[in-house]
Motif scaffolding. Sequence first.
Motif, PDB file in Angstrom:
ATOM      1  N   PHE A   1      -2.940  -5.929  -8.870  1.00 37.43           N
ATOM      2  CA  PHE A   1      -1.740  -6.563  -8.210  1.00 37.43           C
ATOM      3  C   PHE A   1      -1.425  -6.361  -6.867  1.00 37.43           C
ATOM      4  O   PHE A   1      -2.168  -5.265  -6.236  1.00 37.43           O
ATOM      5  CB  PHE A   1      -0.273  -5.905  -8.911  1.00 37.43           C
ATOM      6  N   ILE A   2      -0.885  -7.165  -6.206  1.00 34.33           N
ATOM      7  CA  ILE A   2      -0.583  -6.814  -4.633  1.00 34.33           C
ATOM      8  C   ILE A   2       0.777  -6.688  -4.505  1.00 34.33           C
ATOM      9  O   ILE A   2       1.756  -7.493  -4.879  1.00 34.33           O
ATOM     10  CB  ILE A   2      -1.009  -8.308  -3.877  1.00 34.33           C
ATOM     11  N   PHE A   3       1.306  -5.588  -4.032  1.00 32.81           N
ATOM     12  CA  PHE A   3       2.508  -5.092  -3.905  1.00 32.81           C
ATOM     13  C   PHE A   3       2.868  -4.804  -2.580  1.00 32.81           C
ATOM     14  O   PHE A   3       2.161  -4.748  -1.816  1.00 32.81           O
ATOM     15  CB  PHE A   3       2.822  -4.004  -4.852  1.00 32.81           C
ATOM     16  N   ARG A   4       4.245  -4.674  -2.036  1.00 29.74           N
ATOM     17  CA  ARG A   4       4.794  -4.075  -0.711  1.00 29.74           C
ATOM     18  C   ARG A   4       5.270  -2.726  -1.148  1.00 29.74           C
ATOM     19  O   ARG A   4       6.457  -2.480  -1.858  1.00 29.74           O
ATOM     20  CB  ARG A   4       5.603  -4.893  -0.074  1.00 29.74           C
ATOM     21  N   HIS A   5       4.646  -1.644  -0.737  1.00 26.08           N
ATOM     22  CA  HIS A   5       4.897  -0.200  -0.950  1.00 26.08           C
ATOM     23  C   HIS A   5       5.797   0.378   0.330  1.00 26.08           C
ATOM     24  O   HIS A   5       5.050   0.020   1.331  1.00 26.08           O
ATOM     25  CB  HIS A   5       3.951   0.506  -1.272  1.00 26.08           C
ATOM     26  N   ARG A   6       6.491   1.025   0.152  1.00 22.73           N
ATOM     27  CA  ARG A   6       7.615   1.525   1.163  1.00 22.73           C
ATOM     28  C   ARG A   6       6.911   3.148   1.352  1.00 22.73           C
ATOM     29  O   ARG A   6       7.059   3.808   0.370  1.00 22.73           O
ATOM     30  CB  ARG A   6       9.035   1.716   0.933  1.00 22.73           C
ATOM     31  N   LEU A   7       7.007   3.590   2.557  1.00 26.85           N
ATOM     32  CA  LEU A   7       6.407   4.923   2.817  1.00 26.85           C
ATOM     33  C   LEU A   7       7.474   5.661   3.097  1.00 26.85           C
ATOM     34  O   LEU A   7       8.756   5.080   3.502  1.00 26.85           O
ATOM     35  CB  LEU A   7       5.221   4.961   4.053  1.00 26.85           C
TER      36      LEU A   7
ATOM     37  N   SER B   1       8.635  -2.025  -3.202  1.00 23.25           N
ATOM     38  CA  SER B   1       9.822  -2.855  -2.165  1.00 23.25           C
ATOM     39  C   SER B   1      10.128  -4.271  -3.038  1.00 23.25           C
ATOM     40  O   SER B   1      11.224  -4.819  -2.450  1.00 23.25           O
ATOM     41  CB  SER B   1       9.863  -2.896  -0.939  1.00 23.25           C
ATOM     42  N   PHE B   2       9.368  -4.776  -3.953  1.00 18.51           N
ATOM     43  CA  PHE B   2       9.680  -5.928  -4.746  1.00 18.51           C
ATOM     44  C   PHE B   2      10.728  -6.151  -5.225  1.00 18.51           C
ATOM     45  O   PHE B   2      11.391  -5.319  -5.881  1.00 18.51           O
ATOM     46  CB  PHE B   2       8.497  -6.477  -5.426  1.00 18.51           C
ATOM     47  N   SER B   3      11.670  -7.461  -5.069  1.00 22.76           N
ATOM     48  CA  SER B   3      12.886  -7.823  -5.847  1.00 22.76           C
ATOM     49  C   SER B   3      12.103  -8.273  -7.220  1.00 22.76           C
ATOM     50  O   SER B   3      11.136  -8.282  -7.558  1.00 22.76           O
ATOM     51  CB  SER B   3      13.465  -8.893  -5.410  1.00 22.76           C
ATOM     52  N   ALA B   4      12.921  -8.280  -8.130  1.00 23.84           N
ATOM     53  CA  ALA B   4      12.883  -8.898  -9.636  1.00 23.84           C
ATOM     54  C   ALA B   4      11.904 -10.113  -9.614  1.00 23.84           C
ATOM     55  O   ALA B   4      11.074 -10.380 -10.409  1.00 23.84           O
ATOM     56  CB  ALA B   4      13.980  -8.710 -10.329  1.00 23.84           C
ATOM     57  N   GLU B   5      12.419 -10.738  -8.429  1.00 23.21           N
ATOM     58  CA  GLU B   5      11.935 -12.333  -8.774  1.00 23.21           C
ATOM     59  C   GLU B   5      10.612 -12.137  -8.166  1.00 23.21           C
ATOM     60  O   GLU B   5       9.482 -12.796  -8.683  1.00 23.21           O
ATOM     61  CB  GLU B   5      12.902 -13.280  -7.923  1.00 23.21           C
ATOM     62  N   LEU B   6      10.362 -11.581  -7.113  1.00 23.22           N
ATOM     63  CA  LEU B   6       8.836 -11.501  -6.503  1.00 23.22           C
ATOM     64  C   LEU B   6       8.007 -10.774  -7.455  1.00 23.22           C
ATOM     65  O   LEU B   6       6.690 -11.095  -7.528  1.00 23.22           O
ATOM     66  CB  LEU B   6       8.862 -10.730  -5.515  1.00 23.22           C
ATOM     67  N   LEU B   7       8.442  -9.722  -8.078  1.00 26.61           N
ATOM     68  CA  LEU B   7       7.727  -9.052  -9.103  1.00 26.61           C
ATOM     69  C   LEU B   7       7.351  -9.851 -10.339  1.00 26.61           C
ATOM     70  O   LEU B   7       6.004  -9.826 -10.526  1.00 26.61           O
ATOM     71  CB  LEU B   7       8.454  -7.800  -9.685  1.00 26.61           C
ATOM     72  N   ALA B   8       8.065 -10.840 -10.908  1.00 29.99           N
ATOM     73  CA  ALA B   8       7.956 -11.598 -11.863  1.00 29.99           C
ATOM     74  C   ALA B   8       6.847 -12.513 -11.366  1.00 29.99           C
ATOM     75  O   ALA B   8       5.949 -13.039 -11.950  1.00 29.99           O
ATOM     76  CB  ALA B   8       9.017 -12.437 -12.474  1.00 29.99           C
ATOM     77  N   ALA B   9       6.898 -13.090 -10.030  1.00 30.98           N
ATOM     78  CA  ALA B   9       6.149 -14.093  -9.631  1.00 30.98           C
ATOM     79  C   ALA B   9       4.849 -13.667  -9.235  1.00 30.98           C
ATOM     80  O   ALA B   9       3.846 -14.169  -9.874  1.00 30.98           O
ATOM     81  CB  ALA B   9       6.505 -14.758  -8.251  1.00 30.98           C
ATOM     82  N   GLU B  10       4.470 -12.233  -8.917  1.00 26.32           N
ATOM     83  CA  GLU B  10       3.370 -11.668  -8.571  1.00 26.32           C
ATOM     84  C   GLU B  10       2.563 -11.449  -9.997  1.00 26.32           C
ATOM     85  O   GLU B  10       1.306 -11.664 -10.205  1.00 26.32           O
ATOM     86  CB  GLU B  10       3.296 -10.292  -8.004  1.00 26.32           C
TER      87      GLU B  10
END
Length: 712
Positions: A129-135, A108-117
């Motif tokens: 990596f730490i992400f937010r996954h949608r079930l 669910s990350f946006s491109a900006e959050l993905l780049a920051a992570e």
Amino acid sequence: MTPSTADIAAASAMEYRRAGRPASWPRAASAPPISLRHILAALWLALIPSTLFAQVPDFRQVFDDHGVVMLLIDPASGQIVDANPAAADFYGYGRDALRSMTIAQINSFSAELLAAERALAEKENRNYFIFRHRLASGELRTVEVYSHPFEFDGRPLLLSMIHDITPGRSLEEGMWHYQQRLEELVAARTAEAEARHRAVIALLAGLSVAAVLTLVLVLAIRRIKRAEAELRESDALYRHLFHANPNPMWVFELATLRFLAVNDAAVSHYGYSRDEFLSMTIKDIRPPEDLPRLYENLGELPAGGLDQAGVWRHLKKDGSVIEVEITSHVLEFDRRECELVLAHDITARRQAEERLRESEERLRLSTELAQVAVWDYRVPTDRMSRSKNHDSLYGLPWQDDWEFGTFLDVTHPDDRARAHETIRQSLAPGGPDHYAFDFRVIHPDQSIHWLSVVGQVVERGPDGSGMTVRGTLTDVTERKRGELALALAARRDQALLNLPEAAEALDEAAFMQRGQELAEELTGSRIAVIHLVDDDQETIERVTWPRATLEQDCRATRDKHCPVSQAGVWADALRLRAPVVFNDYANAPDKHGLPQGDAGLERLISVPVIEDGRVRMLTGVGNKPEPYSGADVETVRLLGESIWRIVSKKRQQAELRQKLAELQQWYEVMLGREGRILELKREADALRQRLDEPRRYAEDLADLPQEGGVAE
């Protein structure tokens, strides 16, 4: 902004490129406490050898049975190639549904959050990596993703293990990703405190480091022992998979080529016992003539990865030869460089393929001998696949492409519209699926051939229009020629039977003109002529004229007689005393030209009628649209002979009638004279009787008529 699949794949691949380790299959038990997971994951990836799992032939069961959430991802596209049952349970999607998704549909990350992570992970030098996954339910979970490159079925993939850490993140859902910034602020404050309490902080830091290192060491020892236990379990599992594989498998040493291990299928299939196998080398199961190829293949083995070695011949214990497809992989076995081999017996398949080839060859020969071709036409692409003899039926060499326009181009102009309309109706929505018709084609040598096409629409589009048509093409020229010959013979016989009746109703000129028209009709010609030949064989008399000539020159009928030397090509049959045929008059050698006023010629037939050793009549036809055949020559000959026979008979009958009339006239004259003589004789007898009577004689003499009959 939604991140692209490539962004997510790049974030996952960044750590793999930095690690630079060989491919292996990570195996993890349940996740340790959150505070130690990062350290344990790094130790696990570093301590497990990359060749540990390459020594077993299959990894599928481990992947499916493991309780950790695992995904196989294509690093180029982000496509989820496979997901284990634990992943299906976690995300709430079926495995088939997950295989149809990309990782971007879960993250669910946006491109900006993905780049920051990605930047934060690289800065902190961590391999997760730490992400937010949608079930599937729409719920968002915070997860740690551990990934590693892996080659599966010859295909480079990413093996990702996912740990749910939502309980530790649920209260900071909007801000947790900026933890590093907070840590930097804390570090700044800590630096200020260290300036005042450096000695205390140093002591506490040393004690903390010692405690952490001690704890890490204890945990590492536990993890190593756990990994060794799992390794023993995996080794037992994969040994079972190796021996239970239905295809023959073995491991041989590259240095000596000796068998080191064989599975049950190899023992059963090849007929050797396990002990016999272990006393042999791989050379012993190959024909001697194949050994050079074996040595060449061994010298070209790839440095790691699968080797698709192709098809080889192997010897079984009973001496029979089988064909097998070999797939192998170089690995380390018992600390020796070896190769794991899987052999798939394709002998039955090869025999079936050979029988199929033989069957196809017999079919090809039978269709070629029967002059039958098969074809398959795709309407949307306007392309036809066809048998090799297809184009030759049209008199053409093999064409690279065969389109519908090609078919129309080679079809006879008189048949083109009918053929096009028949096919169009069949391909139209609601049209008949089956069609068949005969048509003519013109070969490059200008000869006419008949073909019969049968088509079947086997696929139609949503609107009902034809999409795919299959059918056959057959050369029916001989059949058509036979049919046309029979029809021509019937027409010709009827025309010959009707000639005497026409002769009775017409005068000679009209009858011969009718005969000329019949010659044109029966041969399909545009012109016809009839010449009578004088007894001296030096002059011909044209008694009929082509309609085209009469239309061009109404004075043509004035010049009926012509010396043979000036009669041109029409008199060639007289000169040769045999039929003359020209199918390409313009290029014919030794041609004698045409009489003045004649229409131009492209093709012609001239046939002599010979009687009593003399040429009596010449019958000719010309300018048929297609070449003249032997049947045309025979038709002209029969017509010419019948016409001459009827004309000759009528002339003889006319001559006999004239002579009979003359004889009748002479008979009547002679009959009149004979009656007069008898009358005079009677008078003479009467006179002799009266001689005895002078008086009466004198009287009777005075009464005799004064005529010249006696003198006659």
